[in-house]
Write a protein that holds these residues in place. Structure first.
Motif, mmCIF file in Angstrom:
data_model
loop_
_atom_site.group_PDB
_atom_site.id
_atom_site.type_symbol
_atom_site.label_atom_id
_atom_site.label_comp_id
_atom_site.label_asym_id
_atom_site.label_seq_id
_atom_site.Cartn_x
_atom_site.Cartn_y
_atom_site.Cartn_z
ATOM 1 N N GLY A 1 -5.959 -20.841 15.326
ATOM 2 C CA GLY A 1 -6.222 -21.548 14.417
ATOM 3 C C GLY A 1 -5.727 -23.100 14.322
ATOM 4 O O GLY A 1 -5.300 -23.362 15.881
ATOM 5 N N ALA A 2 -6.758 -23.580 13.640
ATOM 6 C CA ALA A 2 -6.321 -25.200 13.657
ATOM 7 C C ALA A 2 -4.836 -25.786 13.007
ATOM 8 O O ALA A 2 -4.824 -24.794 11.459
ATOM 9 C CB ALA A 2 -7.568 -25.410 12.793
ATOM 10 N N VAL A 3 -3.989 -25.925 13.808
ATOM 11 C CA VAL A 3 -2.918 -26.428 12.946
ATOM 12 C C VAL A 3 -2.580 -27.648 12.774
ATOM 13 O O VAL A 3 -2.666 -28.811 13.831
ATOM 14 C CB VAL A 3 -1.441 -25.789 13.466
ATOM 15 C CG1 VAL A 3 -0.288 -26.131 12.632
ATOM 16 C CG2 VAL A 3 -1.989 -24.664 13.083
ATOM 17 N N ILE A 4 -2.310 -28.593 11.481
ATOM 18 C CA ILE A 4 -1.618 -30.223 11.360
ATOM 19 C C ILE A 4 -0.308 -29.931 12.620
ATOM 20 O O ILE A 4 0.747 -29.710 12.673
ATOM 21 C CB ILE A 4 -1.384 -30.353 10.287
ATOM 22 C CG1 ILE A 4 -2.663 -30.617 9.869
ATOM 23 C CG2 ILE A 4 -0.790 -31.484 10.411
ATOM 24 C CD1 ILE A 4 -2.617 -31.102 8.090
ATOM 25 N N VAL A 5 -0.975 -31.314 13.060
ATOM 26 C CA VAL A 5 0.311 -30.853 14.587
ATOM 27 C C VAL A 5 1.705 -31.900 14.103
ATOM 28 O O VAL A 5 2.164 -32.719 13.146
ATOM 29 C CB VAL A 5 0.360 -31.951 15.578
ATOM 30 C CG1 VAL A 5 -1.085 -31.315 16.331
ATOM 31 C CG2 VAL A 5 -0.445 -34.081 14.940
ATOM 32 N N PRO A 6 3.103 -31.433 14.496
ATOM 33 C CA PRO A 6 4.076 -31.958 14.264
ATOM 34 C C PRO A 6 3.866 -32.986 14.238
ATOM 35 O O PRO A 6 3.915 -33.864 15.520
ATOM 36 C CB PRO A 6 5.131 -31.721 14.513
ATOM 37 C CG PRO A 6 5.548 -30.064 15.155
ATOM 38 C CD PRO A 6 3.212 -30.818 15.242
#
Length: 120
Positions: A73-78
């Motif tokens: 899915g969609a994950v906020i990037v580190p």
């Protein structure tokens, strides 16, 4: 994270969805590593087409704010931009939307920005 869209707005729904994520980053209610809702799930909850959500997610990906991975899915990037930068990006998008509402061309808007940058 709270997602809200206004179907009556001149701002495209996908852009409104992207703005929700930018706003959450700016106010600290979303953090790097956090997973965004699945596109189908979010589309159902907002009453929009899944492709509308995917357009918003794609815009965020192009801005370097999220990663899209099949099966994950969609994950906020580190290392996503700091809240101050996310706030600035949100303001820039608002200015562009306002300029379009006023009928300004891209060249006219860029000229205004250049003038502002040159001012002391």
């Amino acid at each position: 994270m709270l997602f809200r869209v206004d179907p009556a707005s001149a701002v495209p729904l996908g852009d409104q969805i992207a703005a929700c994520v930018r706003g959450a980053l700016a106010d600290g209610s979303a953090n790097p590593g956090e997973r965004l809702p699945a596109a189908r799930e979010l589309a159902d909850s907002l009453g929009v087409n899944v492709h509308t959500v995917l357009r918003g997610y794609q815009r965020l990906r192009e801005e370097g704010l999220i990663e899209l991975r099949r099966g994950r899915g969609a994950v906020i990037v580190p290392g996503a931009p700091a809240p101050d930068r996310a706030r600035l990006v949100e303001r820039v998008h608002a200015v562009v939307a306002e300029a379009r509402t006023l009928g300004l061309t891209d060249d006219e808007l860029l000229s205004l920005v250049r003038t502002s940058l040159a001012a002391p």
